[in-house]
Write an enzyme that holds these catalytic residues in place. Structure first.
Site, PDB file in Angstrom:
ATOM      1  N   THR A  15       0.822  -1.213   0.000  1.00 37.10           N
ATOM      2  CA  THR A  15       0.000   0.000   0.000  1.00 37.10           C
ATOM      3  C   THR A  15       0.851   1.257   0.000  1.00 37.10           C
ATOM      4  OG1 THR A  15      -1.848  -1.097   1.049  1.00 37.10           O
ATOM      5  CG2 THR A  15      -1.724   1.266   1.380  1.00 37.10           C
ATOM      6  N   SER A  61       1.427  -7.594  -0.745  1.00 39.96           N
ATOM      7  CA  SER A  61       2.245  -8.536   0.031  1.00 39.96           C
ATOM      8  C   SER A  61       1.577  -9.891   0.241  1.00 39.96           C
ATOM      9  CB  SER A  61       2.660  -7.919   1.375  1.00 39.96           C
ATOM     10  OG  SER A  61       1.599  -7.916   2.291  1.00 39.96           O
ATOM     11  N   THR A  93       1.613  -4.259   4.290  1.00 40.00           N
ATOM     12  CA  THR A  93       1.490  -4.516   5.735  1.00 40.00           C
ATOM     13  C   THR A  93       0.889  -5.883   6.065  1.00 40.00           C
ATOM     14  OG1 THR A  93      -0.692  -3.472   5.823  1.00 40.00           O
ATOM     15  CG2 THR A  93       1.220  -2.060   6.264  1.00 40.00           C
ATOM     16  N   ASP A  94       0.200  -6.490   5.084  1.00 35.91           N
ATOM     17  CA  ASP A  94      -0.527  -7.728   5.415  1.00 35.91           C
ATOM     18  C   ASP A  94       0.395  -8.871   5.843  1.00 35.91           C
ATOM     19  OD1 ASP A  94      -2.951  -6.565   5.013  1.00 35.91           O
ATOM     20  OD2 ASP A  94      -3.287  -7.400   3.014  1.00 35.91           O
TER      21      ASP A  94
HETATM   22  C1  SIN Z   1      -0.381  -5.387   1.123  1.00 37.10           C
HETATM   23  O1  SIN Z   1      -0.110  -5.997   2.162  1.00 37.10           O
HETATM   24  O2  SIN Z   1       0.353  -5.378   0.128  1.00 37.10           O
HETATM   25  C2  SIN Z   1      -1.661  -4.635   1.025  1.00 37.10           C
HETATM   26  C3  SIN Z   1      -2.052  -4.007   2.307  1.00 37.10           C
HETATM   27  C4  SIN Z   1      -1.073  -3.014   2.828  1.00 37.10           C
HETATM   28  O3  SIN Z   1       0.046  -2.813   2.382  1.00 37.10           O
HETATM   29  O4  SIN Z   1      -1.483  -2.346   3.825  1.00 37.10           O
END
Ligand code: SIN
Length: 328
Positions: A15, A61, A93-94
């Protein structure tokens, strides 16, 4: 003349590199903008920073896997021999907590390795990526971050790669370390460490990924009220090890316990973890009655999976595997 700092940015997407409708926090595409563009959104870095950039991949991710982990760890191990002072990895973040733990066990450097990301895409109102990245770059140059293992810098806080977990689905303050809170704070470009992880990491870890092309398959199974026991047979036919995301302190039904005992004959290690997200899963004679089964201690299921997979690359002894869960 003040010392200069060479920081190398490894971009993987997420993100933080997401773009969508102006001002909106949802409905965007992760991993859409280049790291060069991302850097342009940062407050100016002092002249003594020499920032180099490399795009490793550009993905959400949820697409990260063991092949990418291995190539990322190998790349850092190779670059760590150069004049680079510290590394920053931008990541979705995932699964950021999983990558942080994998690297904490496999990179062979004491130089700072800092992961960061964002909860809002670059095109959102008050995008959080620029401050997170700005602080991560500064943290990567701090002597205080040296030798601490892989760290995560997010929303004014510093976390250990060992204990960090995503704990919120959308707020910008999305990470925590279970009951431990965080290792310290960032205020603008300054860091304030309060404590550190005692778990063994990086240069002291026994794991050598230099010649691995894949990791042994380890799957996570969730236990829940009424969970069918044949799920264990299915996964045991596919994987070399299993992690149970159990209830409470790593619990499951008598039928699951019996099936796990049977898996000992097939030499399948089974780690008992918990879906709760706080606390510890420790030895319990009721469950550890079969030699192939042992607790995850303080690791959540997704990190227990990583450690069991790496453990399988160095030993087939259940006792040695369990020792690793106490050590790492
Ligand atoms: C991801 O993990 O690529 C999508 C969600 C994020 O980065 O918050």
């Amino acid at each position: 003349m003040s010392r200069s700092y060479h920081i190398h940015l490894l971009a993987t997407g997420g993100t933080i590199a997401g773009a969508g409708k102006a001002g909106r926090t949802s409905g965007y595409k992760a991993g859409s903008i280049s790291p060069d563009l991302l850097i342009k959104t940062l407050p100016p870095l002092p002249d003594y920073f020499h920032l180099t950039v490399e795009q490793i991949c550009s993905v959400d991710s949820n697409e990260i896997n063991d092949v990418l982990w291995l190539s990322l760890a190998r790349r850092i191990n190779e670059l760590a021999k150069s004049d680079i002072d510290g590394f920053v990895i931008t990541h979705g973040t995932d699964t950021l907590d999983e990558t942080a733990y994998f690297l904490n066990l496999t990179v062979k450097t004491e130089k700072p390795v800092i992961l960061t990301g964002a909860m809002r895409p670059s095109t959102a109102t008050s995008a959080d990526g620029p401050l997170n990245l700005f602080q991560a770059i500064h943290l990567a140059a701090k002597p205080e971050a040296f030798g601490k293992g892989v760290l995560v810098c997010f929303c004014d806080s510093i976390y250990s790669g060992r204990d960090v977990q995503k704990v919120n689905t959308y707020k910008t303050d999305a990470f925590n370390e279970q009951d431990l809170s965080c290792l310290g704070y960032m205020r603008d470009e300054d860091c304030y460490f309060l404590n550190e992880s005692l778990a063994v990491h990086t240069t002291a870890s026994c794991f050598d990924i230099s010649s691995l092309t894949r990791l042994p398959r380890v799957d996570i199974l969730s236990f829940y009220a009424g969970a069918p026991v044949d799920a264990l047979d299915f996964y045991a036919s596919k994987a070399q090890g299993l992690v149970i995301s159990g209830t409470g302190s790593g619990n499951y039904s008598a039928a699951w316990k019996e099936k796990i005992r049977e898996l000992a004959d097939r030499h399948i290690p089974v780690v008992r973890a918990s879906r709760i997200g706080h606390g510890i899963v420790s030895r319990d004679p009721h469950f550890e009655s079969s030699e192939n089964c042992f607790p995850s201690y303080t690791l959540p299921p997704q990190k227990a999976r990583i450690l069991l997979s790496l453990a399988l690359t160095v030993t087939s002894s259940y006792q040695e595997m369990e020792q690793m869960f106490r050590k790492y």
